[in-house]
Design a protein around this motif. Structure first.
Motif, PDB file in Angstrom:
ATOM      1  N   ASP A 111       4.804  -2.465 -11.858  1.00  0.00           N
ATOM      2  CA  ASP A 111       5.824  -1.469 -12.186  1.00  0.00           C
ATOM      3  C   ASP A 111       6.739  -1.872 -13.345  1.00  0.00           C
ATOM      4  O   ASP A 111       7.872  -1.427 -13.432  1.00  0.00           O
ATOM      5  CB  ASP A 111       6.696  -1.222 -10.947  1.00  0.00           C
ATOM      6  CG  ASP A 111       7.184  -2.528 -10.314  1.00  0.00           C
ATOM      7  OD1 ASP A 111       7.198  -3.567 -11.013  1.00  0.00           O
ATOM      8  OD2 ASP A 111       7.558  -2.518  -9.135  1.00  0.00           O
ATOM      9  N   ARG A 115       7.163   1.795  -3.097  1.00  0.00           N
ATOM     10  CA  ARG A 115       8.419   2.500  -3.316  1.00  0.00           C
ATOM     11  C   ARG A 115       9.581   1.764  -2.634  1.00  0.00           C
ATOM     12  O   ARG A 115       9.435   1.232  -1.529  1.00  0.00           O
ATOM     13  CB  ARG A 115       8.366   3.925  -2.736  1.00  0.00           C
ATOM     14  CG  ARG A 115       7.351   4.845  -3.373  1.00  0.00           C
ATOM     15  CD  ARG A 115       7.731   5.230  -4.798  1.00  0.00           C
ATOM     16  NE  ARG A 115       6.783   6.190  -5.344  1.00  0.00           N
ATOM     17  CZ  ARG A 115       5.658   5.854  -5.970  1.00  0.00           C
ATOM     18  NH1 ARG A 115       5.332   4.574  -6.124  1.00  0.00           N
ATOM     19  NH2 ARG A 115       4.856   6.789  -6.455  1.00  0.00           N
ATOM     20  N   ILE A 138      16.204   5.535  -6.527  1.00  0.00           N
ATOM     21  CA  ILE A 138      15.890   6.057  -7.851  1.00  0.00           C
ATOM     22  C   ILE A 138      16.767   5.445  -8.937  1.00  0.00           C
ATOM     23  O   ILE A 138      16.499   5.613 -10.132  1.00  0.00           O
ATOM     24  CB  ILE A 138      16.012   7.593  -7.859  1.00  0.00           C
ATOM     25  CG1 ILE A 138      15.237   8.198  -9.047  1.00  0.00           C
ATOM     26  CG2 ILE A 138      17.456   8.016  -7.855  1.00  0.00           C
ATOM     27  CD1 ILE A 138      13.765   8.011  -8.974  1.00  0.00           C
ATOM     28  N   SER A 139      17.807   4.706  -8.546  1.00  0.00           N
ATOM     29  CA  SER A 139      18.649   4.039  -9.545  1.00  0.00           C
ATOM     30  C   SER A 139      17.980   2.798 -10.119  1.00  0.00           C
ATOM     31  O   SER A 139      18.439   2.250 -11.116  1.00  0.00           O
ATOM     32  CB  SER A 139      20.006   3.662  -8.938  1.00  0.00           C
ATOM     33  OG  SER A 139      19.859   2.652  -7.946  1.00  0.00           O
ATOM     34  N   PRO A 196      15.258   0.964 -12.256  1.00  0.00           N
ATOM     35  CA  PRO A 196      14.291   1.301 -13.312  1.00  0.00           C
ATOM     36  C   PRO A 196      12.842   1.174 -12.858  1.00  0.00           C
ATOM     37  O   PRO A 196      11.999   1.993 -13.225  1.00  0.00           O
ATOM     38  CB  PRO A 196      14.626   0.291 -14.413  1.00  0.00           C
ATOM     39  CG  PRO A 196      16.072  -0.035 -14.209  1.00  0.00           C
ATOM     40  CD  PRO A 196      16.264  -0.003 -12.721  1.00  0.00           C
ATOM     41  N   GLU A 248      11.616   1.703  -9.955  1.00  0.00           N
ATOM     42  CA  GLU A 248      11.220   2.825  -9.098  1.00  0.00           C
ATOM     43  C   GLU A 248      10.781   4.011  -9.956  1.00  0.00           C
ATOM     44  O   GLU A 248       9.805   4.696  -9.638  1.00  0.00           O
ATOM     45  CB  GLU A 248      12.388   3.228  -8.196  1.00  0.00           C
ATOM     46  CG  GLU A 248      12.041   4.308  -7.187  1.00  0.00           C
ATOM     47  CD  GLU A 248      11.188   3.808  -6.025  1.00  0.00           C
ATOM     48  OE1 GLU A 248      10.945   4.592  -5.093  1.00  0.00           O
ATOM     49  OE2 GLU A 248      10.758   2.629  -6.045  1.00  0.00           O
ATOM     50  N   ILE A 249      11.486   4.251 -11.041  1.00  0.00           N
ATOM     51  CA  ILE A 249      11.095   5.311 -11.975  1.00  0.00           C
ATOM     52  C   ILE A 249       9.729   4.985 -12.576  1.00  0.00           C
ATOM     53  O   ILE A 249       8.849   5.851 -12.666  1.00  0.00           O
ATOM     54  CB  ILE A 249      12.151   5.476 -13.082  1.00  0.00           C
ATOM     55  CG1 ILE A 249      13.497   5.888 -12.466  1.00  0.00           C
ATOM     56  CG2 ILE A 249      11.698   6.497 -14.115  1.00  0.00           C
ATOM     57  CD1 ILE A 249      14.652   5.832 -13.434  1.00  0.00           C
ATOM     58  N   ASN A 250       9.544   3.736 -12.980  1.00  0.00           N
ATOM     59  CA  ASN A 250       8.252   3.314 -13.527  1.00  0.00           C
ATOM     60  C   ASN A 250       7.121   3.584 -12.537  1.00  0.00           C
ATOM     61  O   ASN A 250       6.058   4.107 -12.898  1.00  0.00           O
ATOM     62  CB  ASN A 250       8.270   1.828 -13.882  1.00  0.00           C
ATOM     63  CG  ASN A 250       9.233   1.491 -15.000  1.00  0.00           C
ATOM     64  OD1 ASN A 250       9.734   2.362 -15.699  1.00  0.00           O
ATOM     65  ND2 ASN A 250       9.510   0.210 -15.171  1.00  0.00           N
ATOM     66  N   VAL A 283       6.246   7.359 -12.260  1.00  0.00           N
ATOM     67  CA  VAL A 283       5.594   7.892 -13.456  1.00  0.00           C
ATOM     68  C   VAL A 283       4.183   7.337 -13.596  1.00  0.00           C
ATOM     69  O   VAL A 283       3.231   8.084 -13.884  1.00  0.00           O
ATOM     70  CB  VAL A 283       6.433   7.586 -14.712  1.00  0.00           C
ATOM     71  CG1 VAL A 283       5.691   8.025 -15.970  1.00  0.00           C
ATOM     72  CG2 VAL A 283       7.792   8.264 -14.631  1.00  0.00           C
TER      73      VAL A 283
END
Length: 365
Positions: free
Chosen positions: A97, A123, A127-128, A130, A132-134, A137
């Protein structure tokens, strides 16, 4: 001939892809290239790593080295696109990730190349973060999602991934433990510190949030000192962690934990396998502890692989010094919970992945 590109963004990625590379090395109809996002002289990669893993060094170094994640993402995208103009693989495999993983995934998808995500579906539900966003996506872009367990499958399908894209292949880290069973090296510090097998605790620390809150870290170190009960605690700390931890240890004549330099891969593997217990903030170390049946306390409030807690030897304490002290007491006394191996954590993950890749590439051609 199936052509495969494997992208590693940091040291832990090499460990995860090593089983695949060893398998591809002895497979005649596969041509692969290992690509590293960083520089050839990266200080975080010890000189013995590739020989310890029994894999060749990367064939390509993208040479990216910067702290800013957005800048790093842009540079990796640019360099990897140029790389794909020189080598046109049938499939690109990305790992975990990192920002470099995300960058590679984007470029691969734009080029219309089959994209496989190794260790998909993890997971934190924060969501704060980075990473987790990676994760979200990369999983959304990937054609093939290789997961380590049932929980990861649930995460991907809940977010809309087609079941036909998701494969539970097991935990590839454990392929290394199976492979290296007779290759581990007993470290010299066992004699230097007069340590006995199953009578010491290994401590690792790297998470930035833990290191930043020095007041609470001091409480956690005190909990370790008070709960050790005479059991040696060996802290294998890299430079940044050592700079923070060392001043917080109250008794420098008889320090608990005892701070040591990080060990090469094969020596670290031996040390953790023969420990009474492990205290760590590393998910990888906790997963290996489950395979080895070694009690493990994780200094985090979540784990990417909940199987290590529900079935394995792992327990989460977050950043709570009292919880750490209570569980460490059980560890020292030998009163740890019963554990078992999660499904498909059997050391044969690379074989499953290669079989799936062959089938998918043949289906496209």
């Amino acid at each position: 001939m199936m052509k495969v590109s494997i992208l590693a963004g940091a040291r832990p990625n090499f460990i995860k892809v090593a089983p695949l590379i060893r398998l591809m090395e002895r497979t005649e109809d596969v041509d692969y290239q290992l690509v590293y996002a960083g520089k050839e002289n990266d200080a975080s990669i010890e000189g013995s790593l590739f020989s310890d893993l029994n894999i060749p060094a990367p064939s390509t170094y993208l040479g990216v080295d910067c702290e800013n994640l957005n800048e790093l993402t842009g540079q990796v995208m640019s360099h990897f696109e140029h790389y794909l103009h020189r080598y046109t693989p049938d499939v690109v495999i990305v790992v975990d990730d990192l920002a470099s993983t995300l960058a590679t995934a984007i470029v691969t998808k734009k080029q219309g190349i089959l994209l496989a995500h190794l260790v998909a579906g993890t997971r934190s539900f924060d969501i704060s973060m980075p990473k987790e966003i990676n994760r979200m996506v990369i999983d959304g872009l990937s054609d093939l999602l290789f997961t380590a367990g049932v929980g990861a499958i649930s995460n991907t399908t809940r977010e809309g991934a087609e079941q036909s894209r998701v494969y539970m292949v097991g935990n590839i880290l454990l392929d290394n433990l199976r492979y290296n069973h007779d290759r581990w090296k007993r470290p010299a510090l066992m004699d230097e510190l007069r340590l006995e097998e199953k009578d010491y605790i290994v401590f690792t620390l790297n998470r930035k949030a833990l290191l930043a809150d020095k007041e609470n870290l001091g409480r956690m170190l005190s909990a370790i000192e008070q709960s050790a009960g005479g059991t040696p605690v060996i802290a294998l700390l890299r430079d940044k962690a050592r700079e923070v931890v060392e001043p917080l240890i109250t008794d420098h004549k008889h320090p608990v934990p005892i701070i040591c330099k990080p060990l090469p891969y094969l020596e670290f593997g031996w040390l953790t396998m023969h420990a009474k217990g492990i205290i760590t903030d590393s998910g990888n170390v906790a997963e290996e502890a489950t395979f080895n049946g070694v009690p493990c306390i994780t200094l985090n409030s979540y784990t990417e692989h909940i199987e290590t807690v529900k079935q394995g030897t792992n327990e989460l304490v977050g950043e709570d010094a009292e919880k750490l002290a209570a569980l460490m007491k059980l560890m020292v006394e030998g009163n740890w919970k019963h554990s078992e191996l999660p499904d498909r954590w059997d050391g044969r993950t690379a074989e499953r992945i290669l079989s799936i890749l062959r089938s998918e590439v043949e289906g496209r051609n």
